[in-house]
Scaffold this motif. Structure first.
Motif, PDB file in Angstrom:
ATOM      1  N   ILE A  13       0.852  -1.185   0.000  1.00 55.93           N
ATOM      2  CA  ILE A  13       0.000   0.000   0.000  1.00 55.93           C
ATOM      3  C   ILE A  13       0.889   1.236   0.000  1.00 55.93           C
ATOM      4  N   ILE A  49      -8.432  -3.944   4.620  1.00 54.49           N
ATOM      5  CA  ILE A  49      -7.485  -5.058   4.681  1.00 54.49           C
ATOM      6  C   ILE A  49      -8.279  -6.271   5.138  1.00 54.49           C
ATOM      7  N   SER A  56       2.215  -2.094   4.336  1.00 54.64           N
ATOM      8  CA  SER A  56       1.724  -0.729   4.155  1.00 54.64           C
ATOM      9  C   SER A  56       2.830   0.294   4.333  1.00 54.64           C
ATOM     10  N   PHE A  86       4.466  -3.013   8.216  1.00 60.80           N
ATOM     11  CA  PHE A  86       4.423  -1.562   8.013  1.00 60.80           C
ATOM     12  C   PHE A  86       5.826  -1.035   7.703  1.00 60.80           C
ATOM     13  N   TYR A 122       0.560   4.988   9.115  1.00 58.37           N
ATOM     14  CA  TYR A 122       0.367   3.822   9.984  1.00 58.37           C
ATOM     15  C   TYR A 122      -1.016   3.861  10.649  1.00 58.37           C
ATOM     16  N   THR A 162      -3.697   3.150   8.130  1.00 57.40           N
ATOM     17  CA  THR A 162      -3.685   1.741   7.732  1.00 57.40           C
ATOM     18  C   THR A 162      -4.438   0.887   8.740  1.00 57.40           C
TER      19      THR A 162
END
Length: 487
Positions: free
Chosen positions: A8, A248, A272, A457, A276, A279
């Motif tokens: 992402i 997600i 991602s 992440f 953060y 997400t």
């Protein structure tokens, strides 16, 4: 083991991670919500002018070299670099400015003319800063923030006190002149916190500044994004734009895919590089590792009010990078960190890429980028933007002794609301999570989700922190973590 990995975002960290993961043999696909790649490092082109929308400073060239070397490449294979000479100028008043040269010896000589004995102090301070740089950038920041033990090495054990002191005090022990203090405190602002809240160890940023210099990639920082895109595509990474991530997909505690523009896309692993906090809002609440209360208590780096201005003439008495420190720094910092509000008299920064790069503006004209640091989450309106443009233009004209307002062909602005709209940025922050003592390394949000298997992440809200070089490193760290967990 080969995996199908969906990423992402397409900023520096996501692009870096995509290259490493593809090199490991995974199938990698990037999905970017905007129409162009680059995340916060996109580009604006208008009426023959070219602006970097986001980062404009190219520091730590060794980190970029290390990234490309991991793929048998060099930055020069993709873009042309110029070392800026001088590096930048700092205004403190009318006819009162300090020009920072492109080498330490000249900088030390400049310091000595301002404060007797400061050249010797600067060399001593920079020797420590270089030592810290060698430990931090060549080793420490390339650790994934999994355990506090990562920070304990024979080298850091000798410097343990520097994690509990702060930059502001260290500088004031050596230098008395206010101008020199502000110049030396400036580099740590890239870390997103006040110098008084930034551990002494981060003096390595001063070595990045005075020791390694300030550079400019031809055609701007977006050239680096395009270089990474080319490298990624050479490694068979697929890049898709205009892709809104809606969800997600998690089943039995494991990330299984994404819903993109209404369509389900299966995946073995989700990474991602987007904000953060945002997400995690794509997950059901039970799958989020961090609560809203957690984010609310964190110290975020500033947001910014930016103006991209086309001038119909060349601007005088400025360098490519020019800082305006003619007002009280502490009062502006208080309005960012302690009592969030619009500052009465803001410090600001201006960049004129066409001073170095002829292609940044039509012949005889100038491209100007102006930035005011702001507290994230404050009110943003067109009226406030217009008011602050006039504020900084008043001072800009006075300090540089020229009239420029009538030469403005156009101006575009970008502020808190745009950071939220364009990047889903938490409270519209511009730089991520500040690197304070309690937001360093293993104390930052984790690269690997604690709640959802196969969800990772990368970027400025996780390890190692804000800034372009750390973003490249973050991409490498998360790729190594994924590789370790897929064996």
């Amino acid at each position: 083991m080969h995996k199908d990995i969906k990423i992402i975002g397409s900023g520096f960290s996501a692009l870096a991670a995509s290259c490493y993961l593809a090199k490991q043999g995974h199938t990698v696909t990037i999905y970017e919500k905007n129409a162009t790649i680059g995340g916060r490092a996109r580009q604006l082109k208008k009426e023959g002018f070219t602006f970097d929308i986001g980062p404009t400073w190219y520091w730590m060239p060794d980190v970029f070299e290390r990234f490309f070397a991991d793929f048998g490449k060099k930055p020069s294979d993709y873009y042309e670099l110029t070392k800026l000479s001088p590096a930048y100028r700092v205004y403190f008043g009318i006819k009162d400015f300090v020009t920072i040269a492109d080498n330490l010896e000249e900088i030390a000589a400049t310091f000595e003319t301002i404060e007797k004995g400061s050249a010797k102090q600067l060399r001593s301070f920079m020797a420590k800063a270089q030592s810290n740089y060698d430990i931090a950038i060549k080793d420490l920041v390339y650790r994934p923030g999994v355990s506090p033990l990562e920070l304990i090495t024979p080298e850091t054990a000798k410097k343990i006190g520097q994690f509990f002191g702060n930059i502001s005090k260290d500088i004031r022990k050596r230098f008395k002149n206010k101008k020199l203090i502000q110049i030396l405190e400036f580099p740590v602002l890239f870390l997103g916190a006040k110098p008084s809240d930034t551990p002494s160890f981060y003096s390595f940023m001063n070595f990045a500044d005075f020791g390694l210099g300030t550079w400019h990639p031809k055609n701007g920082m977006y050239s680096v994004i395009l270089a990474m895109k080319k490298l990624a595509e050479e490694l068979d990474v697929e890049i898709n734009t205009s892709c809104t991530i809606e969800k997600i997909i998690v089943e039995k505690g494991k990330a299984q895919g994404l819903i993109i523009n209404g369509e389900k896309i299966a995946a073995d692993i989700i990474l991602s590089g987007a904000d953060y906090h945002h997400t995690e809002t794509l997950l059901d609440e039970k799958d989020r590792a961090y609560t809203e209360d957690y984010w609310a208590k964190k110290t975020f780096a500033p947001s910014s009010l930016l103006f991209y201005v086309g001038f119909d003439k060349k601007i005088e008495n400025v360098e490519h990078h020019t800082l305006f420190f003619d007002v009280d720094f502490d009062r502006h910092a208080e309005a960012i960190y302690d009592n969030p509000k619009w500052p009465d008299e803001p410090l600001f920064y201006a960049s004129f890429p066409s001073k170095t790069d002829a292609e940044a503006a039509p012949v005889g004209k100038e491209a100007g980028i102006f930035l005011i640091p702001l507290a994230p989450g404050i009110e943003d309106s067109e009226e406030l933007r217009a008011t602050y443009f006039e504020k900084i233009m008043d001072r800009f004209e006075k300090l540089t002794e020229q009239n420029v307002r009538k030469s403005v062909i156009f101006k575009e602005s970008f502020c808190v609301n745009d950071f939220i709209k364009e990047y889903n940025s938490y409270k519209g922050n511009a730089y991520g999570l500040a690197n304070t003592l309690f937001q360093t390394a293993f104390l930052r949000p984790k690269l690997k989700s604690r709640k959802v298997k196969n969800l990772y992440f990368t970027g400025q809200l996780t390890v190692p922190g804000p800034g372009v070089p750390p973003a490249l490193i973050s991409g490498k760290l998360v790729s190594e973590l994924i590789d370790k967990n897929t064996v």
